[in-house]
Design a protein around this motif. Structure first.
Motif, PDB file in Angstrom:
ATOM      1  N   LYS A 149       0.845  -1.190   0.000  1.00  0.00           N
ATOM      2  CA  LYS A 149       0.000   0.000   0.000  1.00  0.00           C
ATOM      3  C   LYS A 149       0.881   1.240   0.000  1.00  0.00           C
ATOM      4  CE  LYS A 149      -2.304   0.929   3.733  1.00  0.00           C
ATOM      5  NZ  LYS A 149      -3.321   0.874   4.808  1.00  0.00           N
ATOM      6  N   TRP A 150       0.513   2.205  -0.820  1.00  0.00           N
ATOM      7  CA  TRP A 150       1.266   3.456  -0.935  1.00  0.00           C
ATOM      8  C   TRP A 150       0.346   4.635  -0.654  1.00  0.00           C
ATOM      9  CZ3 TRP A 150       6.515   3.669  -2.401  1.00  0.00           C
ATOM     10  CH2 TRP A 150       7.073   2.429  -2.721  1.00  0.00           C
ATOM     11  N   GLN A 151       0.954   5.736  -0.196  1.00  0.00           N
ATOM     12  CA  GLN A 151       0.210   6.974   0.046  1.00  0.00           C
ATOM     13  C   GLN A 151       1.001   8.167  -0.464  1.00  0.00           C
ATOM     14  OE1 GLN A 151      -0.786   7.402   4.191  1.00  0.00           O
ATOM     15  NE2 GLN A 151      -2.703   6.259   3.995  1.00  0.00           N
ATOM     16  N   TYR A 152       0.267   9.179  -0.911  1.00  0.00           N
ATOM     17  CA  TYR A 152       0.909  10.441  -1.261  1.00  0.00           C
ATOM     18  C   TYR A 152       1.416  11.106   0.017  1.00  0.00           C
ATOM     19  CZ  TYR A 152      -0.408  10.445  -6.169  1.00  0.00           C
ATOM     20  OH  TYR A 152      -0.500  10.157  -7.500  1.00  0.00           O
ATOM     21  N   MET A 156       3.402   2.206   2.870  1.00  0.00           N
ATOM     22  CA  MET A 156       2.886   1.994   4.220  1.00  0.00           C
ATOM     23  C   MET A 156       3.263   0.607   4.741  1.00  0.00           C
ATOM     24  SD  MET A 156       1.697   4.910   4.448  1.00  0.00           S
ATOM     25  CE  MET A 156       1.076   4.728   6.115  1.00  0.00           C
ATOM     26  N   HIS A 157       3.731  -0.248   3.850  1.00  0.00           N
ATOM     27  CA  HIS A 157       4.047  -1.630   4.221  1.00  0.00           C
ATOM     28  C   HIS A 157       5.550  -1.852   4.417  1.00  0.00           C
ATOM     29  CE1 HIS A 157       4.475  -1.168  -0.069  1.00  0.00           C
ATOM     30  NE2 HIS A 157       5.206  -2.259  -0.126  1.00  0.00           N
ATOM     31  N   VAL A 158       6.368  -0.843   4.108  1.00  0.00           N
ATOM     32  CA  VAL A 158       7.825  -0.968   4.240  1.00  0.00           C
ATOM     33  C   VAL A 158       8.348   0.223   5.028  1.00  0.00           C
ATOM     34  CG1 VAL A 158      10.042  -1.076   3.040  1.00  0.00           C
ATOM     35  CG2 VAL A 158       8.057  -2.230   2.060  1.00  0.00           C
ATOM     36  N   LYS A 159       8.959  -0.050   6.165  1.00  0.00           N
ATOM     37  CA  LYS A 159       9.520   1.021   6.993  1.00  0.00           C
ATOM     38  C   LYS A 159      11.043   1.098   6.873  1.00  0.00           C
ATOM     39  CE  LYS A 159       5.512   2.138   8.525  1.00  0.00           C
ATOM     40  NZ  LYS A 159       4.863   3.384   8.000  1.00  0.00           N
ATOM     41  N   ALA A 207      12.892  -3.665  -2.356  1.00  0.00           N
ATOM     42  CA  ALA A 207      11.483  -3.304  -2.217  1.00  0.00           C
ATOM     43  C   ALA A 207      10.989  -2.820  -3.581  1.00  0.00           C
ATOM     44  CB  ALA A 207      11.288  -2.247  -1.144  1.00  0.00           C
ATOM     45  N   SER A 208       9.671  -2.801  -3.756  1.00  0.00           N
ATOM     46  CA  SER A 208       9.131  -2.460  -5.075  1.00  0.00           C
ATOM     47  C   SER A 208       7.777  -1.774  -4.955  1.00  0.00           C
ATOM     48  CB  SER A 208       8.963  -3.726  -5.935  1.00  0.00           C
ATOM     49  OG  SER A 208      10.162  -4.442  -6.050  1.00  0.00           O
ATOM     50  N   PHE A 209       7.492  -0.955  -5.963  1.00  0.00           N
ATOM     51  CA  PHE A 209       6.134  -0.488  -6.214  1.00  0.00           C
ATOM     52  C   PHE A 209       5.620  -1.383  -7.339  1.00  0.00           C
ATOM     53  CE2 PHE A 209       3.348   3.542  -6.912  1.00  0.00           C
ATOM     54  CZ  PHE A 209       2.243   2.739  -7.106  1.00  0.00           C
TER      55      PHE A 209
END
Length: 224
Positions: free
Chosen positions: A146-149, A169-172, A180-182
């Motif tokens: 999940k991604w957020q602006y 939101m899933h990778v800190k 990691a990837s989008f």
């Protein structure tokens, strides 16, 4: 005539038999010393090898120098309309944005930016959550990715600069060696007559990489 001392003992001349006996004795002693020398050389080689191995082990135990580096790249497929006269002439670029931690330091709070040129008539889709509430029950059941602006006024930033600033939101954090990837982003382009070339550059950031790194690849195409 003066006698050679090597051939006399107590002023007595050696006989040929005695000389041969001494010669055999010295040769035997020489072989013993040669054997002892070889044993000592092997011992020295073994001790040197053990010492080298010990040094290597100690070096391996020492903490390595901190290195901050990352590698980012885009992989995508471009879907063009079959006919320019189609009712829906939109173009889709669907793919993944990968970023790998190639250093020795953990990368904390990663985020990305897609910069689109021209900024008009281009939309970004994918696993983007437009809500800011992360504690709702619906978000708890959301997909793992999940991604957020980042900005509250992200629509203005996209319209003015063509920049999409997103955080996962899933990778800190990204540990050394991890990627990691989008996954499965979807850019939709609606070509206009005054624009023939479209470009999307991608950038990766983290707390340790505040100035960012540019992706090795970009989305780029011409269309008329």
């Amino acid at each position: 005539m003066e006698e050679d001392p090597l051939f006399t003992i107590n002023n007595t001349r050696f006989t040929s038999i005695q000389l041969k006996q001494h010669l055999l004795y010295y040769r035997s002693e020489m072989q013993k010393y040669k054997s002892r020398i070889k044993k000592l050389e092997r011992r020295l080689d073994k001790e040197k090898l053990e010492e080298d191995l010990k040094i290597e082990e100690e070096q391996a135990k020492k903490p390595q120098g901190s290195e901050i580096s990352a590698h980012a790249f885009l992989s995508y497929t471009l879907f063009l309309p079959k006919d320019a006269k189609e009712s829906d002439p939109t173009i889709h670029a669907i793919g993944h944005y990968h970023f790998k931690n190639t250093g020795t330091v953990t990368l904390v709070d990663p985020f990305i930016c897609f910069k689109v040129s021209p900024s008009t008539n281009v939309q970004l889709g994918g696993k983007i959550d437009y809500k800011k509430d992360d504690t709702s029950f619906s978000n708890m059941l959301a997909p793992l990715e999940k991604w957020q602006y980042i900005q509250e006024n992200w629509k203005d930033v996209v319209a003015d600069k063509g920049e999409h600033w997103l955080k996962p939101m899933h990778v800190k954090k990204i540990e050394p060696g991890e990627t990691a990837s989008f996954q499965q982003f979807d850019f939709t382009f609606s070509p206009q007559e005054d624009h023939s070339r479209y470009v999307v550059d991608a950038f990766f950031y983290a707390v340790q990489i505040p100035h960012g790194i540019k992706s090795d690849t970009s989305i780029s195409f011409y269309y008329k």
